[in-house]
Design a protein around this motif. Structure first.
Motif, short mmCIF file in Angstrom:
data_model
loop_
_atom_site.label_atom_id
_atom_site.label_comp_id
_atom_site.label_asym_id
_atom_site.label_seq_id
_atom_site.Cartn_x
_atom_site.Cartn_y
_atom_site.Cartn_z
N GLU A 312 -16.73 8.61 -2.78
CA GLU A 312 -17.27 8.35 -1.44
C GLU A 312 -16.72 9.32 -0.40
OE1 GLU A 312 -17.97 3.88 -0.40
OE2 GLU A 312 -16.20 3.95 -1.70
N ILE A 313 -15.58 9.91 -0.67
CA ILE A 313 -14.90 10.74 0.32
C ILE A 313 -15.62 12.09 0.43
CG2 ILE A 313 -12.76 11.96 0.86
CD1 ILE A 313 -11.27 9.63 -0.47
N PRO A 314 -16.18 12.43 1.61
CA PRO A 314 -17.00 13.64 1.73
C PRO A 314 -16.20 14.93 1.88
CG PRO A 314 -16.98 12.44 3.81
CD PRO A 314 -16.23 11.59 2.82
N TYR A 315 -14.99 14.88 2.42
CA TYR A 315 -14.19 16.09 2.58
C TYR A 315 -12.73 15.70 2.78
CZ TYR A 315 -15.27 14.79 7.46
OH TYR A 315 -15.45 14.10 8.63
N ASP A 316 -11.85 16.68 2.59
CA ASP A 316 -10.42 16.44 2.74
C ASP A 316 -10.05 16.38 4.22
OD1 ASP A 316 -10.07 16.44 0.01
OD2 ASP A 316 -9.63 18.60 -0.07
N LEU A 317 -9.06 15.57 4.53
CA LEU A 317 -8.60 15.39 5.90
C LEU A 317 -7.25 16.07 6.11
CD1 LEU A 317 -9.47 11.62 6.49
CD2 LEU A 317 -10.71 13.63 7.32
#
Length: 491
Positions: A312-317
């Motif tokens: 579900e995670i679209p990109y790194d933070l």
């Protein structure tokens, strides 16, 4: 300068004799006019054209500007012969068939050759209506009704309707005068004495005859037309680029806004500060505050949301940020419980704008009038339109300045409430303005065409990239600063 203005300026420049140099060896226009007069008289004598009523002399008051040596002001009918077309009876099919081309204004491509016509007439029309006099290809034609001054050259033998004249220069070596008039009649005709008709302005035969023409020597007419053939395509190209640039300028502010918002929620807009309390600690504080509110009976305990998966995670933070589902942060679509006599604010959809600040107004009503059948909200809540096209148009706002802090509105809103008063709501709002939020919502629209909407599940499960609280404030300040600059691009 706009391309049309540039084209008009070039034509005006050319009509003043400033586009190409004069050649003293050219036969002057005065001699050309003598030859035209002699040939016209011979054509009348031979019965090829009719003798017309003499035109009035050109007065000094009519002359708009001085001409170069060798040029002369003339009236159009002094140098050409022209014929007005006709339309055969529409209700009689015998006149209409596929035998001969018939031109209407709709067939004319301004400044171009005509190679096809939408309608054709029959051999019967050829004989009865037009008496066999078809207009030959390479003839200049001009509309003089409704779209006054539209010009084309026939690339095919044709007839034409009564709103168009076919133009025949009396003397025209190698189409020099035809091509000269082809370039300038659109501009010259606009200065004619037009009359107002039911469907628009029109010239009549008198005003056509009396159009003032700045006439150069025939050889210079050819040079001018050839030079314009080189220049005007460049102006047309400039016009196309101008349209593209205009479209880009319209799209650019929107694209810049989206880039700013996307950079903001990816942690790329402001620098991170390692001294900030990380979002993981912020989430612990929010959870503790929510647990206390549930224990005190101020809010209801919600059913736990499914855990976030790696897919579900679209990109790194950035370091110090956390992904969190909106429903774990905030209450979705809460209800208000206050006395019926409380003065409150009512906000229909029309009063909610696509803004970042001060983007709604309200009507004042008693709570008893609006508590049933409407969406509830209070100051500092975020409202998000859930129906199409309001959702795509980013109708979302932070509710502010309600009477007694309480209000209600259209049921076509989702409401986001931070009961802990910890989260920066402007930071949350900018998430709901991003293209990512909108496009992912569109993918799971429910309902029929024209009545599609976003469900509560999408809002509750939407992943928020949560920065430290101090960084939320820095991001909001930077976004507001940049959006104010973008807004100036549209002024």
């Amino acid at each position: 300068m706009k391309s049309q203005d540039l084209k008009k300026s070039i034509l005006q420049y050319a009509m003043q004799g400033k586009l190409v140099p004069q050649d003293p060896n050219d036969e002057p226009a005065s001699e050309l006019l003598k030859r035209i007069k002699a040939k016209k008289e011979q054509l009348i004598k031979d019965g090829k054209i009719k003798k017309e009523k003499p035109l009035p002399p050109i007065t000094q008051d009519e002359i708009p500007y001085d001409l170069p040596q060798g040029w002369q002001w003339v009236r159009l009918a002094n140098i050409i012969n022209y014929n007005i077309g006709r339309t055969p009876p529409r209700k009689e099919s015998v006149y209409w068939d596929n035998d001969y081309n018939w031109v209407s204004i709709a067939d004319m491509i301004d400044g171009q050759y005509i190679t096809t016509t939408k309608e054709k007439v029959s051999q019967y029309a050829f004989d009865k209506s037009f008496k066999g006099h078809i207009v030959p290809k390479e003839t200049l034609i001009m509309s003089f009704k409704l779209t006054v001054g539209k010009v084309s050259i026939l690339g095919i033998n044709s007839f034409h309707n009564e709103a168009i004249i076919s133009i025949y220069p009396i003397i025209d070596n190698n189409n020099s005068m035809r091509d000269y008039l082809f370039k300038f009649l659109p501009l010259i005709s606009q200065n004619g004495n037009t009359k107002t008709a039911i469907k628009g302005n029109t010239l009549n035969t008198e005003s056509i005859n009396n159009l003032l023409i700045p006439l150069p020597p025939l050889a210079e007419q050819k040079r001018i037309a050839e030079r314009l053939e080189e220049i005007l395509p460049l102006v047309d190209e400039y016009g196309k680029n101008e349209e593209i640039l205009s479209e880009m300028n319209q799209k650019l502010p929107k694209q810049i806004r989206q880039s700013i918002l996307q950079y903001a929620v990816q942690g790329k807009l402001v620098a991170q500060n390692p001294q900030d309390e990380p979002a993981s600690e912020l989430l612990k504080r929010i959870k503790a505050e929510k647990d206390q509110l549930i224990k005190d009976g101020k809010i209801k305990k919600e059913k736990p949301l499914p855990p976030t998966t790696q897919d579900e995670i679209p990109y790194d933070l950035p370091q110090g940020w956390e992904w969190v589902k909106l429903g774990d942060l905030c209450q979705i679509n809460p209800r208000n419980f206050i006395p019926d006599t409380t003065e409150s604010g009512f906000i229909p959809m029309t009063l909610i704008k696509d803004g970042f600040n001060n983007s709604h107004s309200f009507e004042i009503r008693k709570w008893s009038e609006i508590k049933k059948g409407f969406t509830h909200f209070q100051n500092n809540d975020i409202v998000i339109a859930k129906i199409t096209p309001c959702f795509q148009n980013r109708k979302s706002a932070i509710i502010q300045n309600l009477p007694n802090g309480i209000g209600a509105g259209t049921t076509e809103l989702h409401v986001i409430r931070d009961n802990t008063n910890i989260i920066n709501m402007k930071y949350l709002l900018l998430n709901f303005k991003t293209e990512y939020f909108i496009q992912n919502g569109i993918k799971i629209f429910t309902g029929t065409a024209g009545q599609q909407r976003i469900g509560k599940e999408y809002i509750a499960n939407y992943l928020i990239p949560l920065p430290p609280l101090a960084e939320q404030k820095r991001i909001v300040a930077k976004v507001e600063e940049l959006l104010n600059l973008v807004n100036k691009l549209e002024v």
